[in-house]
Design a protein around this motif. Sequence first.
Motif, mmCIF file in Angstrom:
data_model
loop_
_atom_site.group_PDB
_atom_site.id
_atom_site.type_symbol
_atom_site.label_atom_id
_atom_site.label_comp_id
_atom_site.label_asym_id
_atom_site.label_seq_id
_atom_site.Cartn_x
_atom_site.Cartn_y
_atom_site.Cartn_z
ATOM 1 N N CYS A 131 5.970 -3.773 6.435
ATOM 2 C CA CYS A 131 4.920 -4.223 5.528
ATOM 3 C C CYS A 131 5.422 -5.429 4.728
ATOM 4 O O CYS A 131 4.687 -6.388 4.492
ATOM 5 C CB CYS A 131 4.512 -3.092 4.591
ATOM 6 N N LEU A 250 -4.317 -8.697 7.677
ATOM 7 C CA LEU A 250 -4.455 -7.893 6.465
ATOM 8 C C LEU A 250 -4.447 -6.415 6.820
ATOM 9 O O LEU A 250 -3.823 -5.591 6.126
ATOM 10 C CB LEU A 250 -5.758 -8.256 5.741
ATOM 11 N N THR A 253 -0.795 -5.332 7.553
ATOM 12 C CA THR A 253 0.029 -5.223 6.348
ATOM 13 C C THR A 253 -0.354 -4.001 5.520
ATOM 14 O O THR A 253 0.510 -3.212 5.109
ATOM 15 C CB THR A 253 -0.102 -6.504 5.496
ATOM 16 N N ALA A 254 -1.652 -3.823 5.287
ATOM 17 C CA ALA A 254 -2.113 -2.661 4.528
ATOM 18 C C ALA A 254 -1.828 -1.371 5.289
ATOM 19 O O ALA A 254 -1.439 -0.352 4.699
ATOM 20 C CB ALA A 254 -3.607 -2.781 4.236
ATOM 21 N N PHE A 257 1.740 -0.162 4.907
ATOM 22 C CA PHE A 257 1.966 0.465 3.603
ATOM 23 C C PHE A 257 1.490 1.915 3.622
ATOM 24 O O PHE A 257 2.204 2.827 3.204
ATOM 25 C CB PHE A 257 1.233 -0.320 2.515
ATOM 26 N N LEU A 304 -5.289 -2.195 11.570
ATOM 27 C CA LEU A 304 -4.781 -0.917 11.042
ATOM 28 C C LEU A 304 -4.111 -0.104 12.145
ATOM 29 O O LEU A 304 -3.086 0.537 11.916
ATOM 30 C CB LEU A 304 -5.934 -0.114 10.428
#
Length: 390
Positions: A131, A250, A253-254, A257, A304
């Motif tokens: 991340c 995005l 990265t999310a 996490f 995702l």
Amino acid sequence: MVSLLLPVIYLAFISLGLPDALLGAAWPSMYGPLGAGLSWAGAVSMIISAGTIVSSLASDRLNSRLGTGRVTAISVALTAAALFGFSLCTRFWQLCLWAIPYGLGAGSVDAALNNYVALHYKSRHMSWLHCMWGVGASIGPVIMGRALAMGSWQGGYRVIALLQVVLTAVLVFSLPLWKRPTAEDGAEITPEHRSITQLVRIPGVREVMVCFACYCGVEGTAGMWAASYCTLVRGIDAETAAGWASLFYLGITAGRFVSGFLTLKFNDQQMIRLGQGIILLGLVLTLLPAGNTVLFAGLIVTGLGCAPIYPSIIHETPLNFGRNLSMAMTGLQMAAAYVGSTLLPPFFGVLAQHISITLYPWYLLVGLAVMTVSAEALHRKTAAHRAANA
């Protein structure tokens, strides 16, 4: 000592991501003054990728001789020098020369850090560290954008080079914190060195290489061609499509996490399967003729789904192939990953040009299918090999 080292490793992963998107962000302003063509950025990218493949394959012996801390410090210093060299270039051929140390530095540090984290930390840290790579990859273009606003792409490279120099100093001071790999009983692990030919004969190695190449091909193709698909197939204006393409990253990265918390409940194999299932959902949403809102969601969901796969495959390397072979296998896996990210996205470009860009989601589905079959074969073969040697 390990707890003090962890923030340093987080910073190192941010550093890995910082330069990755610089060339793409700066190229529209670079190619004219360098006397290059618009498409010549691909040549620089190929040189960097070739360097990362070579250094990934050499990372096993480098890590054994120098240790992870020294390899990381030297690699970051090499990357800093290359980035500063980029800022001094006045001709395209000079950029190609500096791309060589850039690629050599990137591959060694990537393999060494990933293996160290796989040996010493829980799976959640692997997800969060990757991340951090996404954070670095997001910050880099912002810094370059500020430099371009001031009229100097060279300044963007110099700022990133300076940050890499600072990190090199931090890594040098942190060298006493790095420890040699040890087994659960505290005994030091003796890394095994084998040739590539010997490694590929181990059960599951061919499968993990195909899996890695396909995953990185899917990730690279999804990100590179999303804007073109949105514009040319779905009729979205170019500015909006460019913003939507960033949603994929995005999502990665999310997702990494969030994946760190999910690893508290699921093991690496389950995380890989979960990611593959979410990618499938995202691609189905992308295919549905249900309007741009669904396409918008599909890009995020695909990102995702990509999030947990790469970190989880890396983290389970010591389990799949043994701790003694983990460094050699991590380097081999990194090389396969770079091959996939280098070759598969441009290959789709050829298909898009000569057949149709509408193949975009179908191409990704084929890559996902091969990746999934390879991952299942990997887990089946390595489980059988461990049982036979128990």
